[in-house]
Scaffold this motif. Structure first.
Motif, PDB file in Angstrom:
ATOM      1  N   ASP A   1     -31.245 -11.526  25.491  1.00  0.00           N
ATOM      2  CA  ASP A   1     -30.312 -12.863  25.362  1.00  0.00           C
ATOM      3  C   ASP A   1     -31.044 -14.032  25.156  1.00  0.00           C
ATOM      4  OD1 ASP A   1     -28.253 -11.028  25.805  1.00  0.00           O
ATOM      5  OD2 ASP A   1     -27.850 -11.659  27.940  1.00  0.00           O
ATOM      6  N   GLU A   2     -30.268 -15.474  24.366  1.00  0.00           N
ATOM      7  CA  GLU A   2     -30.934 -15.724  23.908  1.00  0.00           C
ATOM      8  C   GLU A   2     -30.092 -17.373  23.592  1.00  0.00           C
ATOM      9  OE1 GLU A   2     -32.743 -15.948  20.380  1.00  0.00           O
ATOM     10  OE2 GLU A   2     -31.963 -13.788  19.609  1.00  0.00           O
ATOM     11  N   PRO A   3     -30.216 -18.695  23.513  1.00  0.00           N
ATOM     12  CA  PRO A   3     -29.190 -19.492  23.289  1.00  0.00           C
ATOM     13  C   PRO A   3     -29.099 -19.515  22.347  1.00  0.00           C
ATOM     14  CG  PRO A   3     -31.315 -20.525  24.491  1.00  0.00           C
ATOM     15  CD  PRO A   3     -31.465 -19.016  23.957  1.00  0.00           C
ATOM     16  N   VAL A   4     -27.500 -19.524  21.810  1.00  0.00           N
ATOM     17  CA  VAL A   4     -27.118 -18.993  20.259  1.00  0.00           C
ATOM     18  C   VAL A   4     -25.736 -20.009  20.042  1.00  0.00           C
ATOM     19  CG1 VAL A   4     -25.582 -17.056  19.011  1.00  0.00           C
ATOM     20  CG2 VAL A   4     -27.225 -16.306  20.804  1.00  0.00           C
ATOM     21  N   HIS A   5     -25.545 -20.181  18.954  1.00  0.00           N
ATOM     22  CA  HIS A   5     -24.264 -21.562  18.559  1.00  0.00           C
ATOM     23  C   HIS A   5     -24.080 -20.354  17.160  1.00  0.00           C
ATOM     24  CE1 HIS A   5     -26.006 -25.803  19.293  1.00  0.00           C
ATOM     25  NE2 HIS A   5     -27.135 -24.892  19.231  1.00  0.00           N
ATOM     26  N   LEU A   6     -22.084 -20.015  17.911  1.00  0.00           N
ATOM     27  CA  LEU A   6     -21.362 -18.901  17.854  1.00  0.00           C
ATOM     28  C   LEU A   6     -20.811 -20.060  16.309  1.00  0.00           C
ATOM     29  CD1 LEU A   6     -19.911 -18.109  20.994  1.00  0.00           C
ATOM     30  CD2 LEU A   6     -21.422 -17.115  19.539  1.00  0.00           C
ATOM     31  N   ASP A   7     -20.502 -20.648  16.263  1.00  0.00           N
ATOM     32  CA  ASP A   7     -20.400 -20.746  14.974  1.00  0.00           C
ATOM     33  C   ASP A   7     -21.549 -20.647  13.728  1.00  0.00           C
ATOM     34  OD1 ASP A   7     -21.944 -22.564  16.012  1.00  0.00           O
ATOM     35  OD2 ASP A   7     -20.441 -25.043  15.340  1.00  0.00           O
TER      36      ASP A   7
ATOM     37  N   THR B   1      -8.896 -15.391   7.542  1.00  0.00           N
ATOM     38  CA  THR B   1      -8.773 -16.591   8.881  1.00  0.00           C
ATOM     39  C   THR B   1      -9.416 -16.292  10.369  1.00  0.00           C
ATOM     40  OG1 THR B   1      -6.205 -17.653   8.325  1.00  0.00           O
ATOM     41  CG2 THR B   1      -7.276 -18.264  10.485  1.00  0.00           C
ATOM     42  N   VAL B   2     -10.414 -16.967  10.535  1.00  0.00           N
ATOM     43  CA  VAL B   2     -11.877 -16.270  11.586  1.00  0.00           C
ATOM     44  C   VAL B   2     -11.092 -18.154  12.418  1.00  0.00           C
ATOM     45  CG1 VAL B   2     -14.090 -17.044  12.399  1.00  0.00           C
ATOM     46  CG2 VAL B   2     -12.961 -16.184   9.891  1.00  0.00           C
ATOM     47  N   ARG B   3     -10.858 -17.702  13.779  1.00  0.00           N
ATOM     48  CA  ARG B   3     -10.633 -18.812  14.435  1.00  0.00           C
ATOM     49  C   ARG B   3     -11.232 -18.061  16.177  1.00  0.00           C
ATOM     50  NH1 ARG B   3      -6.260 -18.743  18.149  1.00  0.00           N
ATOM     51  NH2 ARG B   3      -5.661 -21.034  19.239  1.00  0.00           N
TER      52      ARG B   3
ATOM     53  N   VAL C   1     -11.232 -18.447   2.486  1.00  0.00           N
ATOM     54  CA  VAL C   1     -11.592 -18.258   4.379  1.00  0.00           C
ATOM     55  C   VAL C   1     -10.707 -19.559   4.476  1.00  0.00           C
ATOM     56  CG1 VAL C   1     -12.919 -18.197   5.593  1.00  0.00           C
ATOM     57  CG2 VAL C   1     -13.806 -16.928   3.281  1.00  0.00           C
ATOM     58  N   GLU C   2     -10.279 -19.101   5.910  1.00  0.00           N
ATOM     59  CA  GLU C   2      -9.582 -20.592   6.628  1.00  0.00           C
ATOM     60  C   GLU C   2     -10.499 -20.474   8.173  1.00  0.00           C
ATOM     61  OE1 GLU C   2      -5.423 -20.252   6.561  1.00  0.00           O
ATOM     62  OE2 GLU C   2      -4.810 -20.423   4.316  1.00  0.00           O
ATOM     63  N   ARG C   3     -10.833 -21.631   7.903  1.00  0.00           N
ATOM     64  CA  ARG C   3     -11.610 -21.652   9.665  1.00  0.00           C
ATOM     65  C   ARG C   3     -10.889 -22.905  10.699  1.00  0.00           C
ATOM     66  NH1 ARG C   3     -14.943 -21.480   5.697  1.00  0.00           N
ATOM     67  NH2 ARG C   3     -16.640 -20.668   5.419  1.00  0.00           N
ATOM     68  N   ASP C   4     -10.690 -22.107  11.816  1.00  0.00           N
ATOM     69  CA  ASP C   4     -10.587 -22.781  12.992  1.00  0.00           C
ATOM     70  C   ASP C   4     -10.629 -22.861  14.319  1.00  0.00           C
ATOM     71  OD1 ASP C   4      -8.811 -23.809  14.624  1.00  0.00           O
ATOM     72  OD2 ASP C   4      -7.327 -22.963  14.753  1.00  0.00           O
ATOM     73  N   MET C   5     -12.254 -24.038  14.836  1.00  0.00           N
ATOM     74  CA  MET C   5     -12.917 -23.628  15.679  1.00  0.00           C
ATOM     75  C   MET C   5     -13.344 -23.771  15.834  1.00  0.00           C
ATOM     76  SD  MET C   5     -15.424 -20.484  13.756  1.00  0.00           S
ATOM     77  CE  MET C   5     -16.195 -21.507  12.320  1.00  0.00           C
ATOM     78  N   ILE C   6     -13.182 -24.127  17.893  1.00  0.00           N
ATOM     79  CA  ILE C   6     -13.687 -25.648  18.127  1.00  0.00           C
ATOM     80  C   ILE C   6     -15.273 -25.333  18.513  1.00  0.00           C
ATOM     81  CG2 ILE C   6     -11.275 -25.424  19.401  1.00  0.00           C
ATOM     82  CD1 ILE C   6     -13.149 -24.591  21.991  1.00  0.00           C
ATOM     83  N   PRO C   7     -15.804 -26.932  19.086  1.00  0.00           N
ATOM     84  CA  PRO C   7     -17.553 -26.635  18.674  1.00  0.00           C
ATOM     85  C   PRO C   7     -17.652 -26.867  20.030  1.00  0.00           C
ATOM     86  CG  PRO C   7     -16.565 -29.632  18.772  1.00  0.00           C
ATOM     87  CD  PRO C   7     -15.023 -28.085  18.419  1.00  0.00           C
ATOM     88  N   LEU C   8     -18.935 -25.588  20.646  1.00  0.00           N
ATOM     89  CA  LEU C   8     -19.306 -24.674  21.935  1.00  0.00           C
ATOM     90  C   LEU C   8     -21.026 -25.258  21.635  1.00  0.00           C
ATOM     91  CD1 LEU C   8     -17.195 -21.556  21.647  1.00  0.00           C
ATOM     92  CD2 LEU C   8     -16.543 -23.846  23.292  1.00  0.00           C
TER      93      LEU C   8
ATOM     94  N   ALA D   1     -22.342 -14.312   9.678  1.00  0.00           N
ATOM     95  CA  ALA D   1     -21.583 -13.704   8.578  1.00  0.00           C
ATOM     96  C   ALA D   1     -20.447 -13.979   7.036  1.00  0.00           C
ATOM     97  CB  ALA D   1     -21.033 -12.848   9.851  1.00  0.00           C
ATOM     98  N   LEU D   2     -20.106 -15.173   6.914  1.00  0.00           N
ATOM     99  CA  LEU D   2     -19.965 -15.027   6.715  1.00  0.00           C
ATOM    100  C   LEU D   2     -20.374 -15.631   5.013  1.00  0.00           C
ATOM    101  CD1 LEU D   2     -16.957 -18.269   7.069  1.00  0.00           C
ATOM    102  CD2 LEU D   2     -16.564 -15.606   6.717  1.00  0.00           C
ATOM    103  N   ARG D   3     -21.580 -16.070   5.092  1.00  0.00           N
ATOM    104  CA  ARG D   3     -22.266 -15.734   3.899  1.00  0.00           C
ATOM    105  C   ARG D   3     -23.114 -14.207   3.508  1.00  0.00           C
ATOM    106  NH1 ARG D   3     -24.353 -20.895   6.186  1.00  0.00           N
ATOM    107  NH2 ARG D   3     -25.540 -20.096   7.358  1.00  0.00           N
ATOM    108  N   ILE D   4     -23.551 -13.523   4.439  1.00  0.00           N
ATOM    109  CA  ILE D   4     -23.396 -12.033   4.227  1.00  0.00           C
ATOM    110  C   ILE D   4     -21.980 -11.626   3.601  1.00  0.00           C
ATOM    111  CG2 ILE D   4     -23.904  -9.876   6.046  1.00  0.00           C
ATOM    112  CD1 ILE D   4     -25.684 -11.222   7.743  1.00  0.00           C
TER     113      ILE D   4
END
Length: 741
Positions: free
Chosen positions: A585-591, A655-657, A612-619, A597-600
């Protein structure tokens, strides 16, 4: 920490239940007693009220009836005396008793006149005296001389008024009235008893009035006398009402009050509305709220009007009626003679008060009885139930502790004695079974040791078998994941190669060298020639394009390096399945991981022309395994792009939410409007080796589901059916990097 609450006591709960039931019985008994007593008391009080008004009316009307009876006697005596004097010469006798006065009137002679013992006479001024009038005056004078003193014990005065305007009066309290009165008398009794106003020729009663001299309230009774069809005289009494009013106000039933009024609303007696200092008699129906110095409130006036109307509208034979709006009972009786209404007002509260007191007494006695019963029952329950039950409890604790030698009172013949004997039998049987179990446990331990050795051997074999099966599955997963990432790497490399071909870096380098060699000439040209001003923007734009192409090329090469690193980590992850699991485990920015993953999957998304539509809250950074999460996201996005192939190009949506759930978890949804999932396939999509892609190029979701479980989360799928799209939901624990540190 608060001490443990003691267990509820059986005797206490029994007492409470019994107390509540008995209290309910007492309350119901009190209610029924109150209702019964109220009915009985009301019946008795109303009967007493009816008797009271009947007796009072009979007593109060005696004076009025006596006056009417006196008038019968006086009428007969006056008529006979007038007839007897018709043949006599009464001139000498008349002159001996009466004499003319200077004011034109004829009055009793002062010599020998005593108004306390004899009646006085006044003839109005200007009256002509003939023999007939003299005879009638003498006849009336003689009759009043006979009956006046006898009637004075009951009536304040007795008088005769002749039709010619002559008054003969016996009034001992005012013996000189006939001597002092003026010469013009207003004899209202004459007009009231005229044939026109009294055609029935019956005795009539006036309204009450206050005498001007004595200021006492009185009422007059008058009877006409006709002889030979001609109106001759009126005789009557003035009846003082002071005693009647006093008795009416003061002599009443407990809690009640009396009143008297006439049928026309004239109030004769009332405890709160006195006639003192009044300008006249108060009338219930007509007068306003003031009677002399007394101000009568509107509420009381309304009460009097409703009371008067209820008495007036009652059935004639009813002596007791109810006035509901004021909660009162009215006892009504008629006073014969003047025909007045004698009313006794009895409030409902006075009627119900004895019942309330009796019910209160019953309730208090019931509560005291309840307390005594509860005390007795508490002592009995303690002796007969609580103590034996405590003995049973202690015995049960000893049996639970392994001591089967208990002592209970088995001599009782009731249910507790039977229970004690049954408990002794149970303790003996439990002791025998405990000994048998100990023997059985000794032999069972040996058998368990043998079975344990056998199970260990079987477990070792199963572990080896499972590891071999797991190695096969791991190898397949490695191939799938490596193939997925390599496809993206290949696409990135191809894009980099095409971009490098377009840029023709060698030509750019040559142009740059030439510009450096001729920099001096170029500067002169740009400053002196007008055409050089157009070359400068071109060169600036060229330099800018070169810089942007260089940056984009470097970014593509960085992607290739990062994806290659992911390939190595994924292979390591899959290899470790066959060995001891590791935690990375390590610190990860999920956004940022979602964008990777989208670029891959850029090649697949571009090829299928997916929007592609994005609906993500900053974490903030979360503690998790970055490569496992990336592997799951790459697989989900790749499958979603493939599922959009049958959809028209302009309708393809991915859509990625990302959000945080109320249960403190992170939810990432990958939703497409593609081919969807059939209901019969919904239970198989997470099985090992299952895929719907053709030619063996598909990637199943089994490894992604396993990776989600290892991360402490879950991977689920939802679809309304074939052709309706699908939603894949990845949930991960919400563990912040600063909290983990």
């Amino acid at each position: 920490m608060s001490p443990p609450r003691p267990p509820p006591s059986l005797s206490r709960s029994t007492l409470l239940k019994m107390g509540v039931r008995i209290a309910g019985v007492i309350a119901l008994g009190t209610l029924f007693s109150y209702l019964h007593l109220l009915h009985a008391v009301r019946t008795e009080d109303l009967a007493r009220l009816e008797r009271h008004v009947s007796e009072r009316s009979q007593r109060e009307q005696i004076l009025f009836l006596l006056a009417q009876d006196n008038h019968v006697v006086i009428k007969k005596a006056l008529q006979e005396r007038i007839l007897a004097l018709e043949k006599e010469d009464v001139q000498a006798r008349f002159d001996q008793l009466f004499t003319p006065r200077p004011d034109g009137t004829v009055r009793s002679r002062l010599e020998g006149f005593d108004g306390t013992k004899m009646p006085g006479v006044v003839v109005n001024r200007g009256r002509q005296l003939d023999d007939g009038l003299r005879r009638r005056i003498l006849a009336a004078h003689e009759v009043l001389s006979w009956y006046g003193p006898a009637l004075h014990t009951r009536f304040t005065n007795t008088y005769v008024v002749l039709a010619e305007g002559v008054i003969i009066l016996y009034w001992p309290e005012r013996p000189n009235w006939c001597q002092d009165v003026g010469g013009e008398l207003s004899l209202l009794g004459l007009s009231a008893n005229s044939p026109q106003n009294n055609p029935t020729r019956q005795t009539i009663w006036s309204g009450i009035y206050s005498d001007q001299g004595t200021r006492k309230w009185m009422v007059s009774i008058a009877t006409p006398l006709d002889m030979n069809g001609r109106y001759v005289a009126t005789f009557g009494h003035d009846v003082l009402l002071e005693e009647l009013m006093t008795r009416t106000i003061n002599d009443h039933l407990p809690g009640a009050y009396n009143m008297i009024f006439r049928d026309d609303g004239e109030l004769i007696a009332h405890p709160q509305i006195t006639q003192e200092n009044s300008t006249g008699v108060y009338n219930i129906l007509r007068d306003a709220g003031q009677n002399g110095d007394l101000i009568i409130p509107e509420e009381q006036r309304y009460h009097l009007r409703r009371l008067f109307e209820r008495v007036r509208d009652r059935e004639p034979d009813r002596a007791v009626v109810e006035l509901p709006e004021f909660s009162e009972y009215l006892g009504v009786a008629r006073l014969q003679g003047p025909g007045w209404n004698f009313v006794t007002v009895l409030p409902e509260s006075v009627v119900s008060q004895p019942a309330v007191r009796a019910a209160r007494t019953v309730l208090v006695l019931g509560i005291l009885s309840l307390l005594v019963e509860l005390i007795i029952m508490s002592w009995v329950l303690k002796q007969q139930i609580t103590r034996p039950l405590l003995a049973f409890t202690r015995a049960a604790d000893r049996v639970a502790a392994g001591d089967f030698h208990v002592e209970l009172d088995t001599s009782r013949e009731d249910e507790l004695g039977q229970l004690a004997r049954a408990f002794r039998v149970m303790a003996d049987k439990v002791q025998h079974r405990e000994e048998a179990l100990l023997q059985a446990n000794e032999s069972l331990e040996q058998r368990v040791e043998e079975r344990t050795r056998e199970l260990k051997e079987v477990h070792r074999q199963l572990v080896q078998t499972a590891r071999r099966a797991g190695m096969a599955e791991i190898a397949t997963n490695v191939l799938h994941n490596v193939g997925n990432v390599l496809t993206s790497v290949y696409a990135s490399a191809q894009l980099a190669r095409e971009r490098m071909g377009r840029m023709r870096l060698e030509h750019v380098s040559r142009v740059a060298s030439m510009l450096e060699e001729h920099q001096g000439d170029l500067c002169t040209f740009l400053t002196q020639d007008e055409r050089g001003q157009h070359v400068t923007p071109f060169l600036s734009k060229l330099g800018q394009n070169l810089q942007e192409d260089r940056k984009e090329l470097l970014s593509l090469l960085d992607d290739v390096g990062r994806y290659t690193e992911h390939i190595g980590d994924i292979v390591k992850v899959q290899q470790n399945y066959a060995r001891t699991p590791r935690v990375h485990d390590e610190p990860v920015h999920l956004d940022a991981l979602v964008e990777d993953a989208l670029r891959i999957n850029t090649d697949g998304l571009t090829r299928y022309q997916v929007k592609v539509e994005r609906d993500m809250i900053p974490l903030p950074p979360l503690m998790t395994d970055k490569h496992k999460v990336l592997m799951i996201l790459v697989n989900l996005i790749s499958n979603a792009a493939y599922a959009l192939e049958p959809v028209p190009v302009d309708e393809r949506r991915l859509t990625v939410r990302m959000e945080r759930t109320p249960t403190q978890r992170i939810r990432i949804e990958v939703r497409d409007n593609g081919m969807g999932i059939d209901s019969e396939l919904s239970t198989r999509i997470f099985q090992y080796g299952f895929t719907t892609r053709k030619d063996g190029h598909g990637f199943g979701l089994h490894s992604s589901a396993l990776a989600a479980q290892e991360l402490g989360g879950s991977l689920t799928a939802h679809s309304e059916g074939s052709g309706l799209g699908a939603t894949f939901t990845l949930e991960l624990p919400y563990l912040l990097a600063e909290e983990a540190s």
